[in-house]
Design a protein around this motif. Structure first.
Motif, PDB file in Angstrom:
ATOM      1  N   SER A 182      23.451   2.571  67.904  1.00  0.00           N
ATOM      2  CA  SER A 182      23.651   3.104  69.252  1.00  0.00           C
ATOM      3  C   SER A 182      25.063   3.645  69.428  1.00  0.00           C
ATOM      4  O   SER A 182      25.261   4.725  69.999  1.00  0.00           O
ATOM      5  N   VAL A 183      26.052   2.917  68.945  1.00  0.00           N
ATOM      6  CA  VAL A 183      27.434   3.385  69.032  1.00  0.00           C
ATOM      7  C   VAL A 183      27.609   4.671  68.226  1.00  0.00           C
ATOM      8  O   VAL A 183      28.273   5.616  68.670  1.00  0.00           O
ATOM      9  N   GLY A 184      27.016   4.716  67.038  1.00  0.00           N
ATOM     10  CA  GLY A 184      27.082   5.933  66.231  1.00  0.00           C
ATOM     11  C   GLY A 184      26.452   7.122  66.938  1.00  0.00           C
ATOM     12  O   GLY A 184      26.975   8.243  66.883  1.00  0.00           O
ATOM     13  N   ALA A 185      25.314   6.887  67.622  1.00  0.00           N
ATOM     14  CA  ALA A 185      24.655   7.967  68.357  1.00  0.00           C
ATOM     15  C   ALA A 185      25.516   8.443  69.524  1.00  0.00           C
ATOM     16  O   ALA A 185      25.553   9.650  69.824  1.00  0.00           O
ATOM     17  N   ILE A 191      13.213  12.316  76.234  1.00  0.00           N
ATOM     18  CA  ILE A 191      12.553  11.141  76.820  1.00  0.00           C
ATOM     19  C   ILE A 191      11.720  10.404  75.776  1.00  0.00           C
ATOM     20  O   ILE A 191      11.673   9.161  75.744  1.00  0.00           O
ATOM     21  N   VAL A 192      11.058  11.164  74.907  1.00  0.00           N
ATOM     22  CA  VAL A 192      10.215  10.550  73.875  1.00  0.00           C
ATOM     23  C   VAL A 192      11.049   9.631  72.983  1.00  0.00           C
ATOM     24  O   VAL A 192      10.672   8.486  72.706  1.00  0.00           O
ATOM     25  N   PHE A 193      12.197  10.103  72.548  1.00  0.00           N
ATOM     26  CA  PHE A 193      13.033   9.322  71.634  1.00  0.00           C
ATOM     27  C   PHE A 193      13.733   8.165  72.359  1.00  0.00           C
ATOM     28  O   PHE A 193      13.932   7.102  71.760  1.00  0.00           O
ATOM     29  N   GLN A 194      14.087   8.363  73.622  1.00  0.00           N
ATOM     30  CA  GLN A 194      14.682   7.262  74.377  1.00  0.00           C
ATOM     31  C   GLN A 194      13.695   6.118  74.548  1.00  0.00           C
ATOM     32  O   GLN A 194      14.059   4.940  74.434  1.00  0.00           O
ATOM     33  N   SER A 195      12.445   6.444  74.814  1.00  0.00           N
ATOM     34  CA  SER A 195      11.411   5.401  74.931  1.00  0.00           C
ATOM     35  C   SER A 195      11.210   4.693  73.602  1.00  0.00           C
ATOM     36  O   SER A 195      11.082   3.454  73.552  1.00  0.00           O
ATOM     37  N   ALA A 196      11.184   5.467  72.515  1.00  0.00           N
ATOM     38  CA  ALA A 196      11.010   4.862  71.191  1.00  0.00           C
ATOM     39  C   ALA A 196      12.194   3.958  70.847  1.00  0.00           C
ATOM     40  O   ALA A 196      12.013   2.891  70.243  1.00  0.00           O
ATOM     41  N   ASN A 197      13.404   4.364  71.229  1.00  0.00           N
ATOM     42  CA  ASN A 197      14.584   3.542  70.950  1.00  0.00           C
ATOM     43  C   ASN A 197      14.503   2.181  71.632  1.00  0.00           C
ATOM     44  O   ASN A 197      14.855   1.154  71.041  1.00  0.00           O
ATOM     45  N   ALA A 198      14.033   2.180  72.877  1.00  0.00           N
ATOM     46  CA  ALA A 198      13.928   0.914  73.608  1.00  0.00           C
ATOM     47  C   ALA A 198      12.949  -0.025  72.926  1.00  0.00           C
ATOM     48  O   ALA A 198      13.193  -1.240  72.818  1.00  0.00           O
ATOM     49  N   ILE A 199      11.833   0.503  72.438  1.00  0.00           N
ATOM     50  CA  ILE A 199      10.826  -0.331  71.786  1.00  0.00           C
ATOM     51  C   ILE A 199      11.333  -0.849  70.440  1.00  0.00           C
ATOM     52  O   ILE A 199      11.207  -2.034  70.115  1.00  0.00           O
ATOM     53  N   MET A 200      11.918   0.055  69.645  1.00  0.00           N
ATOM     54  CA  MET A 200      12.368  -0.352  68.308  1.00  0.00           C
ATOM     55  C   MET A 200      13.560  -1.307  68.381  1.00  0.00           C
ATOM     56  O   MET A 200      13.703  -2.207  67.537  1.00  0.00           O
ATOM     57  N   ALA A 201      14.422  -1.137  69.371  1.00  0.00           N
ATOM     58  CA  ALA A 201      15.542  -2.070  69.528  1.00  0.00           C
ATOM     59  C   ALA A 201      15.026  -3.479  69.798  1.00  0.00           C
ATOM     60  O   ALA A 201      15.560  -4.459  69.262  1.00  0.00           O
ATOM     61  N   ARG A 202      13.982  -3.594  70.597  1.00  0.00           N
ATOM     62  CA  ARG A 202      13.383  -4.912  70.859  1.00  0.00           C
ATOM     63  C   ARG A 202      12.774  -5.491  69.589  1.00  0.00           C
ATOM     64  O   ARG A 202      12.733  -6.713  69.410  1.00  0.00           O
ATOM     65  N   THR A 211      20.032  14.708  73.681  1.00  0.00           N
ATOM     66  CA  THR A 211      18.728  14.658  73.033  1.00  0.00           C
ATOM     67  C   THR A 211      18.864  14.552  71.516  1.00  0.00           C
ATOM     68  O   THR A 211      18.150  13.785  70.859  1.00  0.00           O
ATOM     69  N   ILE A 212      19.782  15.302  70.943  1.00  0.00           N
ATOM     70  CA  ILE A 212      20.010  15.218  69.501  1.00  0.00           C
ATOM     71  C   ILE A 212      20.519  13.830  69.124  1.00  0.00           C
ATOM     72  O   ILE A 212      20.117  13.249  68.109  1.00  0.00           O
ATOM     73  N   GLY A 213      21.399  13.274  69.957  1.00  0.00           N
ATOM     74  CA  GLY A 213      21.925  11.935  69.689  1.00  0.00           C
ATOM     75  C   GLY A 213      20.841  10.872  69.680  1.00  0.00           C
ATOM     76  O   GLY A 213      20.789  10.036  68.773  1.00  0.00           O
ATOM     77  N   VAL A 214      19.949  10.900  70.674  1.00  0.00           N
ATOM     78  CA  VAL A 214      18.888   9.883  70.730  1.00  0.00           C
ATOM     79  C   VAL A 214      17.856  10.122  69.628  1.00  0.00           C
ATOM     80  O   VAL A 214      17.215   9.178  69.152  1.00  0.00           O
ATOM     81  N   PHE A 215      17.691  11.376  69.209  1.00  0.00           N
ATOM     82  CA  PHE A 215      16.784  11.660  68.092  1.00  0.00           C
ATOM     83  C   PHE A 215      17.311  11.036  66.796  1.00  0.00           C
ATOM     84  O   PHE A 215      16.555  10.398  66.046  1.00  0.00           O
ATOM     85  N   VAL A 216      18.599  11.208  66.538  1.00  0.00           N
ATOM     86  CA  VAL A 216      19.199  10.611  65.339  1.00  0.00           C
ATOM     87  C   VAL A 216      19.107   9.090  65.411  1.00  0.00           C
ATOM     88  O   VAL A 216      18.811   8.407  64.422  1.00  0.00           O
ATOM     89  N   GLN A 217      19.332   8.539  66.593  1.00  0.00           N
ATOM     90  CA  GLN A 217      19.214   7.099  66.775  1.00  0.00           C
ATOM     91  C   GLN A 217      17.800   6.626  66.477  1.00  0.00           C
ATOM     92  O   GLN A 217      17.597   5.608  65.792  1.00  0.00           O
ATOM     93  N   SER A 218      16.801   7.347  66.957  1.00  0.00           N
ATOM     94  CA  SER A 218      15.407   6.981  66.699  1.00  0.00           C
ATOM     95  C   SER A 218      15.086   7.048  65.213  1.00  0.00           C
ATOM     96  O   SER A 218      14.378   6.186  64.680  1.00  0.00           O
ATOM     97  N   PHE A 219      15.610   8.065  64.541  1.00  0.00           N
ATOM     98  CA  PHE A 219      15.320   8.229  63.116  1.00  0.00           C
ATOM     99  C   PHE A 219      15.822   7.029  62.320  1.00  0.00           C
ATOM    100  O   PHE A 219      15.086   6.460  61.504  1.00  0.00           O
TER     101      PHE A 219
END
Length: 239
Positions: free
Chosen positions: A59-62, A33-44, A89-97
């Motif tokens: 996102s496609v890579g993740a 959940i932490v990384f999904q929230s961060a992804n939404a903010i950083m994508a904006r 969870t690992i996928g969204v973590f890599v996306q956030s990174f």
């Protein structure tokens, strides 16, 4: 997560194995959940920079990575259903990174020091989570009866009167009391560790709580501002 699942789904048709597997799934999703929230903010943030390509590609890579991990965890390593949640969870973590790295690189300000708040929060979470787990096990009667059954052979209850401080979590009220007590203790420990580590975010949280529940003040909704649209350049071709 297991005590909460037991409180919500603890019935005769929802056995212990199903409870444990559900707890594993929720735990894996809870980390993500932490990384999904961060992804939404950083994508904006990328959209504000008029860069829509980068977050889409990442996102496609993740998603591709998540599918590969799904196959690896379930078909190859024979994990239970929680493997699907762990893969996500690992996928969204890599996306956030990658989003975090690229958006800071765009401004030329990437540094490992930017990760200090995240490391502090993660360390406090691990310590408080471990403390909650041990406390939950310590006050659960079933742990003393089943997992520490060898104590009965040496007549350990003569020296350790565990019956006086443990709770029989087969009963809903006992489980509710134990879960609430452990959650409260874990929250206090997490806040204390955050303060000890010098986390600034915890004071932001306190200020928000004070403003809403003590002063009864809510941040006003900003007035709608009209976007300044630049006029298109005039056509001087004479056509």
């Amino acid at each position: 997560m297991v005590p909460i699942v037991r409180l919500v789904y603890g019935t005769d048709i929802f056995g212990w194995e199903a409870t444990v597997q559900t707890g594993y799934v929720l735990s894996a999703f809870g980390v993500g959940i932490v990384f999904q929230s961060a992804n939404a903010i950083m994508a904006r943030g990328f959209y504000a920079l008029h860069n829509t390509k980068t977050p889409v590609v990442i996102s496609v890579g993740a998603i591709i990575l998540t599918l590969i991990l799904d196959y690896l965890f379930i078909r190859v390593l024979n994990f239970e259903v929680w493997g699907l949640a762990a893969a996500l969870t690992i996928g969204v973590f890599v996306q956030s990174f990658f989003l975090f790295y690229l958006i800071n690189k765009h401004f030329g300000s990437f540094s490992l020091k930017l990760l200090k708040p995240l490391v502090k929060s993660a360390f406090a979470s691990i310590l408080s989570g471990t403390f909650m787990y041990l406390m939950l096990k310590f006050f659960d009667r079933s742990v003393w009866v089943k997992e520490l059954s060898f104590l009965g052979r040496i007549d350990a209850d003569r020296y350790i009167p565990f019956q006086r401080f443990v709770l029989d979590t087969r009963y809903t009220m006992n489980l509710l009391v134990l879960t609430g007590f452990v959650l409260l203790a874990g929250a206090i420990l997490y806040i204390g560790l955050s303060i000890a580590f010098g986390s600034k975010e915890v004071w932001v949280f306190f200020n928000q709580v004070k403003r809403v529940f003590v002063r009864h003040q809510v941040a006003p909704i900003p007035k709608k501002e009209e976007d300044q649209v630049a006029p298109p350049p005039s056509d001087t071709s004479g056509v």
